[in-house]
Design an enzyme around this catalytic site. Structure first.
Site, PDB file in Angstrom:
ATOM      1  CE1 TYR A 142      -2.313   3.542   2.717  1.00  0.00           C
ATOM      2  CE2 TYR A 142      -3.633   2.500   0.736  1.00  0.00           C
ATOM      3  CZ  TYR A 142      -3.298   3.557   1.718  1.00  0.00           C
ATOM      4  OH  TYR A 142      -4.092   4.531   2.048  1.00  0.00           O
ATOM      5  CG  ASP A 237       6.169   3.755  -0.138  1.00  0.00           C
ATOM      6  OD1 ASP A 237       4.645   3.426  -0.170  1.00  0.00           O
ATOM      7  OD2 ASP A 237       6.382   4.534   1.118  1.00  0.00           O
ATOM      8  CE  LYS A 265       2.777   5.340   7.709  1.00  0.00           C
ATOM      9  NZ  LYS A 265       1.442   5.108   8.465  1.00  0.00           N
TER      10      LYS A 265
HETATM   11  P1  KE4 Z   1      -0.399   8.361   4.309  1.00  0.00           P
HETATM   12  O1  KE4 Z   1      -0.923   9.271   3.146  1.00  0.00           O
HETATM   13  O2  KE4 Z   1      -1.535   7.759   5.101  1.00  0.00           O
HETATM   14  O3  KE4 Z   1       0.409   9.672   5.333  1.00  0.00           O
HETATM   15  O4  KE4 Z   1       0.690   7.484   3.816  1.00  0.00           O
HETATM   16  C1  KE4 Z   1       0.351   6.375   3.045  1.00  0.00           C
HETATM   17  C2  KE4 Z   1       1.355   5.469   2.885  1.00  0.00           C
HETATM   18  C3  KE4 Z   1       2.352   5.144   2.054  1.00  0.00           C
HETATM   19  N1  KE4 Z   1       3.298   4.228   2.262  1.00  0.00           N
HETATM   20  C4  KE4 Z   1       3.225   3.357   2.991  1.00  0.00           C
HETATM   21  C5  KE4 Z   1       4.052   2.327   3.142  1.00  0.00           C
HETATM   22  C6  KE4 Z   1       2.169   3.295   4.208  1.00  0.00           C
HETATM   23  O5  KE4 Z   1       2.148   2.548   4.994  1.00  0.00           O
HETATM   24  C7  KE4 Z   1       1.324   4.456   4.135  1.00  0.00           C
HETATM   25  C8  KE4 Z   1       0.176   4.516   5.120  1.00  0.00           C
HETATM   26  N2  KE4 Z   1       0.355   3.580   6.116  1.00  0.00           N
HETATM   27  C9  KE4 Z   1      -1.180   3.304   6.649  1.00  0.00           C
HETATM   28  C10 KE4 Z   1      -0.999   2.190   7.543  1.00  0.00           C
HETATM   29  N3  KE4 Z   1      -1.107   0.981   6.785  1.00  0.00           N
HETATM   30  C11 KE4 Z   1      -1.349   4.599   7.231  1.00  0.00           C
HETATM   31  C12 KE4 Z   1      -2.974   4.327   8.282  1.00  0.00           C
HETATM   32  C13 KE4 Z   1      -3.949   4.777   7.835  1.00  0.00           C
HETATM   33  O6  KE4 Z   1      -4.524   4.812   6.489  1.00  0.00           O
HETATM   34  O7  KE4 Z   1      -4.954   5.533   8.546  1.00  0.00           O
END
Ligand code: KE4
Length: 426
Positions: A142, A237, A265
């Site tokens: 993801y 990523d 993060k």
């Molecule tokens: P954000 O847009 O949520 O800041 O980041 C997206 C993203 C990109 N790449 C990786 C590897 C990620 O894990 C994420 C977002 N992680 C999720 C948790 N699995 C965020 C939690 C959520 O969607 O509320």
């Protein structure tokens, strides 16, 4: 257990699903989510006053635990100087210099406001830099919710992707190939057939969005070779793994140099920050220098920079990664002993402060094997831990995070609670 039912009902009237991000909704868990009043260290306190040892860690940013004084003070001091200026600030320069120092593959970096923005921008940059259109991603990985990355595997591994969300045009999804992770042959076939069309390959080097699991030995190294051979950009990523698996993320641990890296993060210290960076010749294609447009009103926001810089500096000052490894190893030892004693065949995957218990006897190496996890068993385990005051991810397809604020006592109490939660599943 009293949950903030009234609050959730109010939330559901005015917010889709009552939450601002789907995973928070505790869907299919048969229980409304709790609402957090405050958090400190390794602990969350909900609106009913109940306290939890937290292994979600706001999905990764809370690597020092919640409200670390160094970060809180930095944000408070920055706020006194103003909240946002829309001009360059010294803190953005210091953040960029810090990222380039900590992650040697990054020669230039651009701040964004989320991981999604970072990966979306990196994909556009790969396409703009190479002049090609195809992107390769991996099933189960993801990368946020931009259209080109909300794509599932098509009918055949080499055929174009299918939308993985309503609202993503088929025509756009067709420009994303989705391959199985840890399958070198599939990657080699895709490049043999369409290598000269592929702008970039984006991968979570240690996948954490189908539960946590690891690349087979040599897999990422081969991915680096193939992408270099065909002139496609390799995008790591590291939104989740960056500054956590090592000071330079997975790339630092494995010694692999991607062309681009996306971050998020931890880099924001709990405030909204993402970033993408890489080789100078690639990054100089980004506006205003180059033709690939990318922008953001609050990109490099002074409070977010203050939080992120304070967090990164505190990680370095305290040699946090040694502590995270120690705590992670203690949890792993305890969980493996519990699974042995209870004669449960479940698969536990971990690296440093990232972990996941998969409720399956199959080794988990990709999305398909991750999906053999028994959801009902996970649900029972999650709810039992929650009732014991331990908060782990409300989905089997997430990763657990340990922070430097966790103590040996927290870990030992967690293992005891896991034993009780697992004992009912034997
Ligand atoms: P954000 O847009 O949520 O800041 O980041 C997206 C993203 C990109 N790449 C990786 C590897 C990620 O894990 C994420 C977002 N992680 C999720 C948790 N699995 C965020 C939690 C959520 O969607 O509320």
């Amino acid at each position: 257990m009293p949950i903030s039912e009234g609050l959730y009902e109010r939330a559901c009237r005015v917010i889709p699903g009552g939450v601002n991000s789907p995973v928070r909704a505790f869907r299919r868990l048969g229980r409304a989510p709790f609402f957090v009043e405050k958090a400190q260290g390794a602990h969350l306190i909900d609106t009913t006053g109940r306290e939890y040892v937290d292994y979600v860690g706001t999905w990764g940013p809370a690597i020092l635990g919640h409200a670390p004084q160094a970060v809180v003070q930095a944000v408070a001091q920055a706020a006194q100087r103003g909240l946002s200026f829309g001009t360059p600030t010294p803190q953005e320069v210091e953040m960029a210099e810090t990222v380039c120092r900590m992650v040697p593959s990054i020669e230039k970096v651009r701040m964004t406001n989320s991981g999604t923005e970072a990966t979306m921008s990196a994909v556009r940059l790969a396409r703009g830099y190479t002049g090609r259109s195809l992107i390769v991603k991996f099933a189960g990985c993801y990368h946020g919710h931009s259209d080109s990355l909300l794509v599932a595997a098509g009918s055949g591994a080499l055929t174009h992707g299918e939308p993985d969300s309503a609202g993503v045009p088929r025509e756009l999804a067709a420009l994303t190939l989705v391959l199985p992770f840890n399958d070198t042959a599939a990657l080699e076939r895709a490049f043999a057939e369409r290598g000269n069309e592929i702008a970039g390959v984006i991968v979570e080097p240690f996948p954490g969005n189908a539960g946590f699991y690891l690349p087979r030995s040599g897999y990422l190294e081969r991915m680096r070779e193939i992408t270099a051979k065909y002139g496609a950009l390799l995008i790591f990523d590291e939104v989740m793994t960056g500054f956590r698996i090592s000071p330079a993320g997975v790339q630092g641990k494995l010694g692999i140099t991607p062309d681009l890296t996306t971050l998020g993060k931890i880099i924001g210290g709990g405030l909204p920050v993402g970033a993408f960076g890489g080789r100078r010749e690639i990054m100089d294609c980004i506006s205003p220098l180059g033709a690939v447009y990318q922008a953001g009103t609050l990109s490099g926001n002074p409070l977010a920079m203050a939080a992120g810089l304070a967090q990164l500096h505190e990680l370095e000052r305290t040699h946090a990664w040694e502590r995270l490894e120690t705590l992670g190893a203690r949890l792993e030892e305890g969980v493996r002993a519990a699974l042995h004693d209870l004669k449960l065949p479940f698969v536990f995957k971990c690296s440093g402060s990232m972990f996941c218990l998969h409720f399956t006897a199959q080794d988990v190496v990709d999305l398909q094997t991750a999906q053999t996890s028994d959801f009902e068993k996970y649900k029972s385990y999650f709810l039992s831990l929650l009732d014991q005051g331990i908060f782990v991810a409300p989905s089997p397809y997430e990763t657990g995070f340990i922070s430097t604020a966790h103590t040996e006592a927290d870990i030992d109490a967690t293992v005891r609670a896991m034993r009780r939660a697992l004992a009912t599943l034997g």
